[in-house]
Design an enzyme around this catalytic site. Sequence first.
Site, mmCIF file in Angstrom:
data_model
loop_
_atom_site.group_PDB
_atom_site.id
_atom_site.type_symbol
_atom_site.label_atom_id
_atom_site.label_comp_id
_atom_site.label_asym_id
_atom_site.label_seq_id
_atom_site.Cartn_x
_atom_site.Cartn_y
_atom_site.Cartn_z
ATOM 1 N N CYS A 181 0.818 -1.211 0.000
ATOM 2 C CA CYS A 181 0.000 0.000 0.000
ATOM 3 C C CYS A 181 0.852 1.261 0.000
ATOM 4 O O CYS A 181 1.388 1.608 -1.054
ATOM 5 C CB CYS A 181 -1.008 -0.037 1.145
ATOM 6 S SG CYS A 181 -2.457 0.984 0.784
ATOM 7 N N HIS B 99 -3.842 -5.134 0.625
ATOM 8 C CA HIS B 99 -3.307 -5.502 1.940
ATOM 9 C C HIS B 99 -3.334 -7.004 2.169
ATOM 10 O O HIS B 99 -4.224 -7.520 2.862
ATOM 11 C CB HIS B 99 -4.091 -4.783 3.045
ATOM 12 C CG HIS B 99 -3.779 -3.348 3.117
ATOM 13 N ND1 HIS B 99 -2.821 -2.826 3.961
ATOM 14 C CD2 HIS B 99 -4.262 -2.299 2.402
ATOM 15 C CE1 HIS B 99 -2.744 -1.526 3.781
ATOM 16 N NE2 HIS B 99 -3.596 -1.186 2.837
ATOM 17 N N GLU C 62 -1.458 -8.608 4.088
ATOM 18 C CA GLU C 62 -1.131 -8.949 5.480
ATOM 19 C C GLU C 62 -2.369 -9.213 6.326
ATOM 20 O O GLU C 62 -2.347 -9.995 7.276
ATOM 21 C CB GLU C 62 -0.284 -7.833 6.097
ATOM 22 C CG GLU C 62 -1.028 -6.648 6.669
ATOM 23 C CD GLU C 62 -1.644 -5.714 5.622
ATOM 24 O OE1 GLU C 62 -1.340 -5.871 4.424
ATOM 25 O OE2 GLU C 62 -2.427 -4.826 5.992
HETATM 26 N N1 LIG Z 1 -1.860 6.878 2.434
HETATM 27 C C1 LIG Z 1 -1.781 6.160 1.180
HETATM 28 C C2 LIG Z 1 -1.511 4.693 1.457
HETATM 29 C C3 LIG Z 1 -2.713 4.061 2.054
HETATM 30 C C4 LIG Z 1 -2.413 2.914 2.994
HETATM 31 O O1 LIG Z 1 -1.289 2.470 3.210
HETATM 32 N N2 LIG Z 1 -3.485 2.475 3.611
HETATM 33 C C5 LIG Z 1 -3.412 1.518 4.673
HETATM 34 C C6 LIG Z 1 -3.697 2.158 5.998
HETATM 35 C C7 LIG Z 1 -5.160 2.391 6.106
HETATM 36 C C8 LIG Z 1 -5.469 3.180 7.378
HETATM 37 O O2 LIG Z 1 -5.069 2.702 8.473
HETATM 38 O O3 LIG Z 1 -6.030 4.261 7.222
HETATM 39 C C9 LIG Z 1 -3.064 6.292 0.381
HETATM 40 O O4 LIG Z 1 -4.079 6.701 0.959
HETATM 41 O O5 LIG Z 1 -3.047 5.971 -0.814
#
Ligand SMILES: N[C@@H](CCC(=O)NCCCC(=O)O)C(=O)O
Length: 259
Positions: A112, A220, A222
Amino acid sequence: MTKPIVAVPADIRVFDGATWHAAQHQYVRAALNAAGVMSFIIPAFEEGYDTDAILDRVDGVLVSGSASNVHPTLYGKQATEADGPFDPARDATSLPLIRRSIERAIPLLAICRGIQELNVALGGTLASEIQEQPGIWDHRKPPNVDRDSMYAVRQSVFVKEGSCIAGIVGSGEIRVNSLHRQAIAETAPRLTVEAVAEDGTIEAVSVIDAPAFAVGVQWHPEYWAETDKPSNQIFSAFGDAVRDYAAGKLATTRTKQIA
Ligand SMILES: N[C@@H](CCC(=O)NCCCC(=O)O)C(=O)O
């Protein structure tokens, strides 16, 4: 053989008025239970880092997702508040770790935010608020739901035949989750697109001519790594690459000791 170890770059978070170097449980849990590897959570600093000192001591790099965004100045854009939240310490730690792990043939799995960092680290760019572009779906996490619903499998991606990912999960359609509002815009020269969503959003890449496992996914794996087959296959393949690297390192060390 003792379990190999992967570096997981931390986020900077503030809890109870204190600054923490944090990584989410779901990543290190998947590393242990689906890849069979241990995790070293790497503190995030904007300067003073010795990337090789970290990489000398691990057998792989797992770059996690995060709600923060890569700072736009790192890919030649002006930053606006709308591009946030930012985590410059995470950027400053993660991007060199990504570049150097590829140079040193240390296995890399980027998830991500991680695939976005991989693209920027190798010279690509990102698009923000992709859901506002014509024909692009809303890839953001569903609001006001529990975490299992937030990470629910809900979109199709299409894995290209002959790709690295196809060698792991098979080519064609797989179902994945989606929690992002940014995506790869210009693909870095050294990356090849390995999977796309139905709206054309880039969902997976690999490093061209990488000497080791070097894959990024926008979804994701994971979160459901112990129960969802494609997710488990990705982490299992990453774990195998990490074990191969660790075994090779051990053999080299023993050869040097004998010499
Ligand atoms: N910020 C980036 C990457 C998004 C990301 O890694 N999401 C996983 C976390 C989700 C959360 O906990 O909010 C994007 O928005 O593209």
